[in-house]
Scaffold this active site. Structure first.
Site, PDB file in Angstrom:
ATOM      1  N   ASP A  14      16.336  32.827 -17.895  1.00 51.43           N
ATOM      2  CA  ASP A  14      16.282  33.218 -19.304  1.00 51.43           C
ATOM      3  C   ASP A  14      17.486  34.067 -19.714  1.00 51.43           C
ATOM      4  O   ASP A  14      17.496  34.658 -20.790  1.00 51.43           O
ATOM      5  CB  ASP A  14      14.990  33.988 -19.604  1.00 51.43           C
ATOM      6  CG  ASP A  14      14.964  35.379 -18.994  1.00 51.43           C
ATOM      7  OD1 ASP A  14      15.856  35.675 -18.161  1.00 51.43           O
ATOM      8  OD2 ASP A  14      14.071  36.164 -19.341  1.00 51.43           O
ATOM      9  N   ASP A  64     -27.765 -11.815  10.484  1.00 51.47           N
ATOM     10  CA  ASP A  64     -28.113 -12.829  11.477  1.00 51.47           C
ATOM     11  C   ASP A  64     -28.925 -12.157  12.575  1.00 51.47           C
ATOM     12  O   ASP A  64     -28.371 -11.549  13.488  1.00 51.47           O
ATOM     13  CB  ASP A  64     -26.846 -13.464  12.051  1.00 51.47           C
ATOM     14  CG  ASP A  64     -27.137 -14.565  13.067  1.00 51.47           C
ATOM     15  OD1 ASP A  64     -28.339 -14.848  13.322  1.00 51.47           O
ATOM     16  OD2 ASP A  64     -26.167 -15.130  13.609  1.00 51.47           O
ATOM     17  N   ASP A  90     -24.361  -6.623  10.945  1.00 53.38           N
ATOM     18  CA  ASP A  90     -23.301  -7.482  11.465  1.00 53.38           C
ATOM     19  C   ASP A  90     -22.386  -7.932  10.330  1.00 53.38           C
ATOM     20  O   ASP A  90     -22.595  -7.584   9.161  1.00 53.38           O
ATOM     21  CB  ASP A  90     -23.896  -8.684  12.206  1.00 53.38           C
ATOM     22  CG  ASP A  90     -24.983  -9.405  11.404  1.00 53.38           C
ATOM     23  OD1 ASP A  90     -24.868  -9.463  10.164  1.00 53.38           O
ATOM     24  OD2 ASP A  90     -25.949  -9.886  12.019  1.00 53.38           O
ATOM     25  N   ASP A 105      -7.462   5.271  13.988  1.00 55.45           N
ATOM     26  CA  ASP A 105      -8.338   6.284  14.565  1.00 55.45           C
ATOM     27  C   ASP A 105      -7.528   7.223  15.451  1.00 55.45           C
ATOM     28  O   ASP A 105      -6.778   6.776  16.323  1.00 55.45           O
ATOM     29  CB  ASP A 105      -9.437   5.613  15.386  1.00 55.45           C
ATOM     30  CG  ASP A 105     -10.432   6.614  15.937  1.00 55.45           C
ATOM     31  OD1 ASP A 105     -11.151   7.236  15.133  1.00 55.45           O
ATOM     32  OD2 ASP A 105     -10.478   6.778  17.171  1.00 55.45           O
ATOM     33  N   GLU A 122      -6.372   8.634  10.249  1.00 53.00           N
ATOM     34  CA  GLU A 122      -7.367   9.703  10.260  1.00 53.00           C
ATOM     35  C   GLU A 122      -6.636  11.023  10.494  1.00 53.00           C
ATOM     36  O   GLU A 122      -5.763  11.121  11.353  1.00 53.00           O
ATOM     37  CB  GLU A 122      -8.358   9.443  11.390  1.00 53.00           C
ATOM     38  CG  GLU A 122      -9.402  10.536  11.563  1.00 53.00           C
ATOM     39  CD  GLU A 122     -10.261  10.303  12.795  1.00 53.00           C
ATOM     40  OE1 GLU A 122     -11.479  10.553  12.711  1.00 53.00           O
ATOM     41  OE2 GLU A 122      -9.721   9.864  13.835  1.00 53.00           O
TER      42      GLU A 122
END
Length: 810
Positions: free
Chosen positions: A129, A191, A234, A389, A435
């Site tokens: 300033d 399944d 699954d 991971d 991660e």
């Protein structure tokens, strides 16, 4: 005539039919435009890396970068960008130019264009300033200059400077998507013929257990029976529920827990990287799921995507690589592990004998892992990316860098650089995120733009959101923070990584590794006693009385913050859990909760996903905190880009609160209005619109543990802008007006001259489809262009009697 317009009556007195003269009381000497006050107004300083303050968003090494700083109007005499180049170690000061004021005349904007760079750079701002200086970076303003970034204790300390990472981009489909994390065994049984049965095999003396759907998966034995208790979910089940995920709910990116053959239900103990577990349907089931996802569009027309979980730090002890290495020191896999006393003592992950740690000192191992990664990105699988991971733990010869606080291990970073190169060569649009559990941001893996795209944002989102809303950290320890702490936590972590990574951070409220958000947020927690294998008993949390309103608030923050909103399966209906035990974080999905329209939490998620897609500023906009009221427990912020201005007000108190929000800080024009776009569930009620008063504030009344989300049209930072900037004498330029007359004018005229109103000209402007007004002029041969604007009602905008003044270069 509206007294609140920046209006000048009788500014111009017409002389004859076609000329006019400027009255001296309205004109301001352009040399006096920059008049500094006695001190820098630190509270007015703002910048981030949203598109209004940092462009281009993902710069290449050939593109100059424009950065912008907001300051109080008339406050600064000069400003600089201070840039540190990590390759040369040099610091350079780049002077900034005053670009103009905002529509209210409250703020001025300074910008500088930095030269293109091929190196990672860090920058902060110096605001002057004339008599004092303030410095500004991602952590805010200070009167002391920031130190040069340093490398110390195996980590970089950048002091929260903003980051430039050239040639770093992350997939736009990830930035714009909504992710859905699935723990496969607990999602849906498509399944039943491939279900694991009771006693099908044993794992460390623990026979497998077949759970009925909805049965408590905690069996009182976290390290044993809990890990081989199977509910039957699954990949066929995931495929069966694609319509639910992409249409009923509205998410489009599936992030799957590990799917490769393993003995446990979580499958972080991989036996065979090239075989999808037969109990999940085998390789063909994964191929079918990915193909079906790619051929399905969500409600916003976005393609379905599938992310796989890459467990590359360790294998299971039953992996054929490891059993071969244990059987012979001549095995080609012997050096893929680290034996301290062959064959029974070896490096493990976190001391778990079932998880022998891979040795990345072996180049043949590295090549094999790269082959695994590439295989699933190529036909016939064509997966869309990898979640990594424990990637910070990868090291050579049994060494665990992250566990030792070493975030700059050369083996680790060299491998992830190779991983990115290999993956992106197969699929340049693949998404890679790691991660990261530490109490920091993974800057070492993100800031050079050559390893990961983003990370699971525990420290930058999950942890602060949990502590503020629930009063617990992600380990279920009592720990409550204030809105002020929340603000500083979010701002600091957001801006510590490059913009490409900011937009690709994975923001979750729960994951497979932390207690459920709804459990942390519960009004009361129930407990259940289990019998241990030794015959003793243990008591763990087990569900409780939900606090749906805190569930709402968590979702509101998640879907309005920067990064990828990622739903851990079941969070969308407020699934609770069993505390810190892994099995308690992985209950089976209760499909009755989302049937027949679902509960109120589910209905909110549906609407928030649709809102996220409808308003792009929630994806790419700046993040500007506006209020952090520790008394009312309210946190408010703005998300804005050039098209939209969105105000988010979050109330974490138990009751309704009324708060004044200074929306002028986000550029909202005085006396304008906002439309309320808040999804209303659970009986919540709010006003449909909110008016901005003559001082730029709004008053909002928000129900307890709820939010109010408001939108209005956005625009450029300055009321008037030029292209090019600065203007060039003798060339054509486009002048764009977005000031207070823009929204109401039926016609608009630009009155302009140069060098103290010489050569006064009257140019009719054209309204654009976005509400802005433009005019094309030939720039005169002068040093400053002077301008003011008049609408058809005779209302004037002359920038609070200063006129709009733009420098001209020759």
């Amino acid at each position: 005539m509206n007294a609140n317009f920046r209006t000048l009556m009788q500014t111009f007195a017409f002389v004859g039919a076609s000329t006019f003269a400027c009255v001296s009381t309205a004109w301001v000497n352009p040399a006096d435009i920059v008049q500094a006050s006695t001190s820098v107004d630190s509270n007015a300083l703002f910048s981030d890396q949203g598109p209004l303050y940092f462009t281009p968003q993902e710069p290449t090494s050939n593109q100059p970068i424009t950065v912008t700083l907001r300051a109080s109007a008339g406050n600064l005499s000069s400003a600089n960008v201070v840039v540190y180049n990590t390759a040369s170690g040099s610091t350079t000061y780049y002077p900034m130019s005053l670009e103009g004021n905002d529509v209210n005349g409250v703020y001025e904007f300074w910008s500088a264009t930095l030269p293109a760079t091929s190196n990672t750079e860090y920058y902060y701002f110096q605001a002057n300033d004339g008599s004092s200086t303030v410095y500004y970076n991602a952590s805010g303003a200070t009167s002391t200059a920031y130190p040069t970034p340093t490398f110390s204790g195996n980590q970089w300390n950048t002091y929260d400077d903003f980051v430039i990472s050239p040639n770093f981009s992350t997939p736009s489909w990830a930035q714009n998507g909504v992710m859905y994390q699935i723990f496969v065994d607990r999602f849906f049984d498509g399944d039943v013929s491939n279900d694991v049965t009771n006693g099908e095999y044993s794992w460390y003396g623990h026979p497998t257990v077949q759970l009925s759907w909805g049965q408590d998966p905690e069996l009182g034995d976290p390290g044993g029976a809990d890990q081989v208790a199977f509910a039957g979910g699954d990949l066929e089940g995931v495929a069966d529920k694609l319509n639910y995920i992409e249409h009923t709910l509205g998410a489009n990116i599936l992030y799957l827990s590990p799917v490769f053959t393993a003995n446990t239900n979580h499958k972080y103990d991989v036996q065979n990287y090239f075989q999808v577990d037969p109990h999940f349907g085998g390789n063909s089931a994964l191929e079918t799921l990915i193909s079906d996802a790619h051929n399905t569009l969500d409600n916003a027309g976005q393609q379905g995507r599938v992310i796989l979980d890459g467990v590359f730090n360790h294998t299971g002890a039953s992996n054929s690589w490891f059993t071969s290495a244990q059987s012979s020191q001549s095995s080609p896999y012997y050096n893929w592990y680290t034996f301290t006393n062959w064959p029974s003592q070896y490096a493990t992950f976190a001391g778990v004998s079932n998880l022998p740690k891979l040795n990345y000192g072996s180049s043949s191992l590295q090549n094999e892992i790269l082959s695994v990664a590439d295989t699933y990105l190529e036909p016939p699988f064509d997966a869309d990316g990898w979640r990594l991971d424990a990637p910070g733990h990868i090291g050579a010869n049994g060494y665990d860098p992250e566990a030792n606080g070493n975030y700059n291990d050369p083996t680790n970073h060299a491998f992830w650089e190779s991983f990115r190169q290999s993956v992106k060569s197969v699929n340049p649009n693949a998404f890679i995120f790691g991660e990261w559990f530490e109490g920091s941001q993974p800057e070492e893996w993100l800031n050079n733009g050559n390893q990961w795209d983003g990370s699971v944002n525990y420290n930058g989102f999950l942890q602060p959101a949990s502590e503020w809303i629930t009063g617990y950290d992600d380990g279920f320890n009592a720990n409550s923070i204030s809105p002020t702490t929340l603000e500083s936590w979010l701002v600091g972590t957001l801006n510590s990584v490059p913009r490409a990574a900011q937009l690709a951070q994975v923001n979750e409220l729960s994951t497979q590794d932390v207690p459920r958000f709804a459990e942390r947020a519960a009004e009361t927690i129930n407990y259940k006693t289990y019998t241990t294998p030794s015959g003793g008993t243990v008591t763990y949390p087990y569900g409780g009385t939900p606090n749906l309103w805190k569930d709402y608030l968590g979702a509101f923050l998640q879907f309005t913050y920067v990064g990828i909103p990622t739903i851990y399966y079941g969070d969308e209906y407020g699934m609770m859990g069993g505390g810190n035990n892994d099995a308690g974080k992985r209950w089976t999905f209760d499909w009755s909760q989302v049937a027949n329209g679902g509960n109120s939490v589910f209905q909110l998620y549906q609407q928030l996903i649709a809102m996220r897609h409808q308003y792009p500023a929630l994806t790419d906009g700046s993040f500007m905190p506006l209020v952090a009221d520790d008394n009312s427990n309210i946190f408010a912020f703005a998300r804005m880009d050039g098209q939209q201005r969105i105000i988010v007000v979050l109330n974490n108190s138990n009751g309704t609160e009324t708060e004044t929000i200074p929306v002028y800080e986000a550029g909202s024009p005085y006396n304008s209005s906002f439309t309320n776009i808040t999804p209303l569930v659970g009986g919540a009620s709010e006003a449909s619109s909110v008016s901005v008063d003559g001082q730029g504030n709004i008053s909002v009344t928000v129900p307890g543990h709820y939010a109010e989300i408001l939108v209005q049209q956005g625009g450029p930072l300055t009321a008037v802008s030029t292209n090019p900037a600065p203007l060039v004498a003798g060339q054509q330029a486009t002048i764009t007006y977005n000031g207070p007359l823009a929204s109401t004018a039926s016609s608009l005229t630009m009155h302009w001259g140069y060098n103290n109103w010489n050569g006064i000209t009257n140019t009719v402007m054209t309204r654009q489809s976005n509400g802005e007004w433009t005019a094309v002029i030939t720039v005169p041969n002068g040093s400053v262009l002077n301008a003011a604007f008049e609408d058809s009602n005779g209302d004037w905008d002359n920038d609070n009697s200063q006129n709009y003044n733009f420098p001209i270069s020759s």
